[in-house]
Each structure stands twice: as structure tokens, then as C-alpha cells.
Design a protein around this motif. Structure first.
Motif, mmCIF file in Angstrom:
data_model
loop_
_atom_site.group_PDB
_atom_site.id
_atom_site.type_symbol
_atom_site.label_atom_id
_atom_site.label_comp_id
_atom_site.label_asym_id
_atom_site.label_seq_id
_atom_site.Cartn_x
_atom_site.Cartn_y
_atom_site.Cartn_z
ATOM 1 N N TYR A 72 -14.658 -38.307 17.610
ATOM 2 C CA TYR A 72 -16.224 -38.963 17.217
ATOM 3 C C TYR A 72 -16.676 -38.100 15.895
ATOM 4 C CZ TYR A 72 -16.147 -41.360 21.521
ATOM 5 O OH TYR A 72 -15.925 -41.971 22.699
ATOM 6 N N ASN A 73 -17.096 -38.535 14.999
ATOM 7 C CA ASN A 73 -17.923 -38.119 13.895
ATOM 8 C C ASN A 73 -19.091 -38.914 13.557
ATOM 9 O OD1 ASN A 73 -16.326 -35.883 13.036
ATOM 10 N ND2 ASN A 73 -14.756 -37.207 11.953
ATOM 11 N N SER A 74 -20.065 -38.358 12.970
ATOM 12 C CA SER A 74 -21.425 -38.773 12.628
ATOM 13 C C SER A 74 -21.249 -39.878 11.401
ATOM 14 C CB SER A 74 -22.451 -37.863 12.471
ATOM 15 O OG SER A 74 -23.666 -38.215 12.212
ATOM 16 N N LEU A 75 -22.022 -40.884 11.294
ATOM 17 C CA LEU A 75 -21.603 -41.606 10.118
ATOM 18 C C LEU A 75 -22.892 -42.317 9.322
ATOM 19 C CD1 LEU A 75 -18.926 -43.376 9.232
ATOM 20 C CD2 LEU A 75 -19.779 -45.314 10.562
ATOM 21 N N TYR B 199 -19.608 -42.443 4.811
ATOM 22 C CA TYR B 199 -19.243 -40.969 4.803
ATOM 23 C C TYR B 199 -19.604 -40.243 6.338
ATOM 24 C CZ TYR B 199 -20.004 -36.054 3.816
ATOM 25 O OH TYR B 199 -19.731 -34.644 3.662
ATOM 26 N N GLU B 200 -18.213 -39.605 6.685
ATOM 27 C CA GLU B 200 -18.405 -39.052 7.808
ATOM 28 C C GLU B 200 -18.697 -37.484 7.900
ATOM 29 O OE1 GLU B 200 -14.732 -40.452 10.830
ATOM 30 O OE2 GLU B 200 -14.017 -39.508 8.777
ATOM 31 N N LEU C 31 -13.561 -46.700 6.394
ATOM 32 C CA LEU C 31 -14.581 -46.122 5.798
ATOM 33 C C LEU C 31 -14.899 -46.067 4.183
ATOM 34 C CD1 LEU C 31 -14.125 -42.852 7.550
ATOM 35 C CD2 LEU C 31 -15.921 -44.222 7.834
ATOM 36 N N ALA D 137 -21.624 -35.447 17.554
ATOM 37 C CA ALA D 137 -21.895 -36.461 16.665
ATOM 38 C C ALA D 137 -23.227 -37.185 16.924
ATOM 39 C CB ALA D 137 -20.748 -37.543 16.767
ATOM 40 N N SER E 11 -18.296 -42.700 14.001
ATOM 41 C CA SER E 11 -16.895 -43.165 13.672
ATOM 42 C C SER E 11 -16.109 -42.790 14.902
ATOM 43 C CB SER E 11 -16.454 -42.682 12.531
ATOM 44 O OG SER E 11 -16.276 -41.235 12.602
ATOM 45 N N ARG F 5 -18.288 -34.834 9.527
ATOM 46 C CA ARG F 5 -17.013 -34.330 10.369
ATOM 47 C C ARG F 5 -17.621 -33.019 11.488
ATOM 48 N NH1 ARG F 5 -11.465 -34.852 7.273
ATOM 49 N NH2 ARG F 5 -11.749 -36.994 6.628
#
Length: 231
Positions: free
Chosen positions: A208-211, A87-88, A81, A101, A201, A90
Motif C-alpha cells: 500500500y502507498n498513500s495517494l 502521485y504516490e 496512476l 499509508a 494505492s 511511497r
């Protein structure tokens, strides 16, 4: 229904009507948000254009890393990252993280995860021939499990649900992973050209996270109130 007999608890009718209104209102808001955010600028994709994606093979979760391996995996993901200046956003690790996500990528809020999960479960049910070969269990049991959500009780999404999400939302889903030998996985719709890109991610088999690209990191807003709560 209890033991084959229908039971009237005196409030089921009103509860059912309110639940139906909740679902209909969430769907209406989700459609509006989807139209607003359907066209992404592809900034993350441009930043990762030098990476060669690995072909995606849908599979369910059968192996989870130990706590020590998980920590090492996250350090690897964190370094990636930073290297790509990403940037995540979270999302909660409550069993619904994949759907949260995806919701954040589609609607710019993780709060529509129930709608996303419902659509993915329907995609699995209505198109079972596309996915049942990847599931080593009775498929009806599998898609019913995937329809379940709840605080700390949501059924974890897997690579089969990612494929179903790509198919349902006509999206190319791109994963920046923590795997040692697989940095970047790309999931594409099976029978249509993707109309959007969703970037997640993936902390291997854990979360899982949004990226987003760092400079495009979104401001986290509270979800919109339902219209009958605005007064």
C-alpha cells in the motif's frame, strides 16, 4: 515474567516509564495532526468520480501473487496512476505499509503508523462481533497478531483491518488497485457517516502507498522531534 515468575532486571521500571511517555507523546502529536488534516479537499475523489467503486468485502490475506504476476500488476497500477495524474507517497515495505499509508493520509506523515495500528487493533478487540465472521481462525489470535509491528516483522494489514480503520477513524477509504477487473474499491464505515476520505494505492496483496492528486503532492518532511529532544 519467565516460566510464571516475575523477573526484575534492574531497569524495567525506568524503561516502562520512558515507553509510557513515548506513547503518550505520540498520541498527543497524532491528535493535533489529525485535527489539522481532518478536512480533505476531495481532489482525488473528484478526479476519480467517473469510476464506479466495487463493494468491499473484508477478508484476510490468503493468496499472494507470484513475482511475475506482481510485476504485471504493478505495471497496471502505474498506468492507472498516470491516466488519473495521481502521485504516490511511497512508504516502507516493512510489514507495516498499510498502517504507514493510513498514517500519511490522516497525519501527513507515515511515522505515526504504530499509533494507527494500535487504534485499529483496539477497534478489532473491542468490537469483535463486527469482524470475527470474516476471520477463519481464533479471533483473539488474529487481533493480537495485528497488534504486532516491527522492522520487517510487522503483521501485514488486510481487508479486515481496512474495515476496522474505516470504522475507527470514521473514514471512507478508497483504494486505486492493480487488479485487472477491479480498479477502484471503496470501504465505508459500517455504522456512521464518514467525516474524511483516505486515498491509498493498492498493489494487489503486496503493498500500500498513500495517494494524492499530482499537483497536491506533499513535501516530505521529517517527523517532529519529541519535546525532550529539542534541546
Amino acid at each position: 515474567m519467565r516460566n510464571g515468575a516475575f523477573v526484575n532486571d534492574g531497569c524495567s521500571s525506568s524503561t516502562s516509564i520512558n515507553s509510557q511517555h513515548d506513547v503518550e507523546d505520540d498520541q498527543m502529536i497524532a491528535v493535533v495532526l489529525s485535527e489539522e488534516y481532518a478536512k480533505l479537499d476531495g481532489a482525488v475523489g473528484r478526479r476519480l468520480s467517473s469510476l464506479a467503486p466495487v463493494a468491499h468485502i473484508p477478508r484476510i490475506n490468503l493468496h499472494f501473487p507470484s513475482s511475475s504476476d506482481s510485476n504485471l500488476d504493478y505495471q497496471r497500477l502505474f498506468q492507472r496512476l498516470n491516466v488519473y495524474r495521481l502521485y504516490e507517497v511511497r512508504v516502507a515495505g516493512d510489514g507495516n505499509c498499510q498502517f504507514r499509508a493510513l498514517s500519511d493520509q490522516i497525519y501527513r506523515s507515515p511515522e505515526y503508523h504504530k499509533h494507527v495500528r494500535k487504534e485499529v487493533a483496539k477497534q478489532l478487540k473491542d468490537n469483535h462481533a463486527l469482524y470475527e465472521g470474516y476471520v477463519p481462525m481464533k479471533f483473539k489470535h488474529y487481533y493480537k497478531k495485528m497488534a504486532k509491528w516491527g522492522l520487517l516483522l510487522g503483521e501485514w494489514g488486510d481487508h479486515v483491518t481496512l474495515q476496522a480503520a474505516a470504522d475507527k477513524f470514521a473514514a471512507k477509504i478508497c483504494l486505486l488497485t492493480s487488479f485487472r477487473d477491479t480498479c477502484f474499491i471503496e470501504i465505508v464505515p459500517q455504522h456512521q457517516v464518514p467525516v474524511r476520505e483516505l486515498w491509498l494505492s493498492f498493489w494487489s496483496e503486496v503493498h500500500y502507498n498513500s495517494l494524492y492528486e499530482l499537483r497536491d503532492a506533499p513535501v516530505q518532511n521529517k517527523p517532529r522531534k519529541k519535546h525532550w529532544l529539542l534541546f
